[in-house]
Design an enzyme around this catalytic site. Sequence first.
Site, PDB file in Angstrom:
ATOM      1  CG  HIS A  82      -3.971  -1.106  -1.828  1.00  0.00           C
ATOM      2  ND1 HIS A  82      -4.289   0.191  -1.776  1.00  0.00           N
ATOM      3  CD2 HIS A  82      -3.617  -1.580  -0.455  1.00  0.00           C
ATOM      4  CE1 HIS A  82      -4.210   0.666  -0.553  1.00  0.00           C
ATOM      5  NE2 HIS A  82      -4.036  -0.599   0.198  1.00  0.00           N
ATOM      6  CB  SER A 113      -0.981   0.039   1.223  1.00  0.00           C
ATOM      7  OG  SER A 113      -0.233   0.006   2.416  1.00  0.00           O
ATOM      8  CE  LYS A 162      -7.217  -0.195   0.781  1.00  0.00           C
ATOM      9  NZ  LYS A 162      -8.214  -0.507   1.813  1.00  0.00           N
TER      10      LYS A 162
END
Length: 387
Positions: free
Chosen positions: A209, A181, A240
């Site tokens: 992610h 990240s 996300k």
Amino acid sequence: MPDPLAWIPEQLELLESLERRRTIHIRSTQQGPNVAWKDREQINFSSNDYLNLAADPRLQAAACAAIEREGWGSGASPLITGRGQSQADLETALAQFEGTAAALTFASGFAANAGVIDALADRGDVILSDSKNHASIIDGTRLSKATVRVYPHRHLDYLENLLKQCGTFRRRLIVTDTLFSMDGDLAPLPELANLAEAYDAMLMVDEAHATGVFGANGRGLCEHFGLEDRVAVRVGTFSKALGGHGGFVVGSQPLIEWLVNRCRPYIFSTAPPAANAGAMLAALRIVHDEPQRRTDLLAKATWLRTQLREIGWSLGDSESQIIPVIVGTENLAMSLSAKLYEMGMLVPGIRPPSVPDGECLLRISLSCGHTQQHLDTLVAALTELRL
């Protein structure tokens, strides 16, 4: 009466003196490539809303429809009051999307990681964790009664040496982010799968992610590397690229049934609201129907990395939509972030404890909603600040 919390103000002052005291600000517009921050319009390079779905009207409409059908609150944990139809539909759709037998949803990605690790590894077991794993993974290893061994970031030889020493443990669990990240680099998943098979270890990955961004169908880096059948446990988040809230786990039916029975954050948390489930069903359909969002995002990220490296900025090994501008010192990272803010761009400076001392950086997060003009503005600003 004496104040048992009287020590806190002094510690806050210490953080202030170290310039590490954090405060919360109000974001005065909806999430998107442009955002009002402290009442100033900014180009938003700080969000994990990679596919520009957080403010998509289709997600809003789906959430409202779910509220009309099922109301807002869930009342209790799924094992007490059951789960709503939207939640059940989401888990079915999620398993289909991920190509697995079953799925389970959580109140947050943090809860998913922390709970799954604790459910899979106990006293007599060993966990092998990448040194740059997310805090939720780190805390999950700490909550577990298992022995924990941390290997240097992406260091396969070191990990194999640890595995050679772990033959006496009952079970072995390798756990890693797939897309890190802060650094934006990728875990060596094919090699990790090989090691897990060679040393009879479970392999658990966090696709937080990468979900929606990588893979032909947007399933993440396990799909990108063709490893979906070789990774036993895949964790992800809705918060996300999917533009929502919560976490999930996908895998075999026995895995999901085990988590329902042994995963404490699932058992003891109120079920997420139907509104989120409805919105995430819509998000999964968009990811399936609009692959250009992820291809456009990755093309923009490749272009921006090339431009910034030509200017002379260090980006580490980033291969993704997360682009770290590595500057080293905390003062420089925060100074550059403040200057970019004055120039109309929200680019957060990242400092300890989010990164180790000496590895402070600017974290650029791209969205498919960013225009070429947005990117040109950022390049021009970082060119000026590099001089």
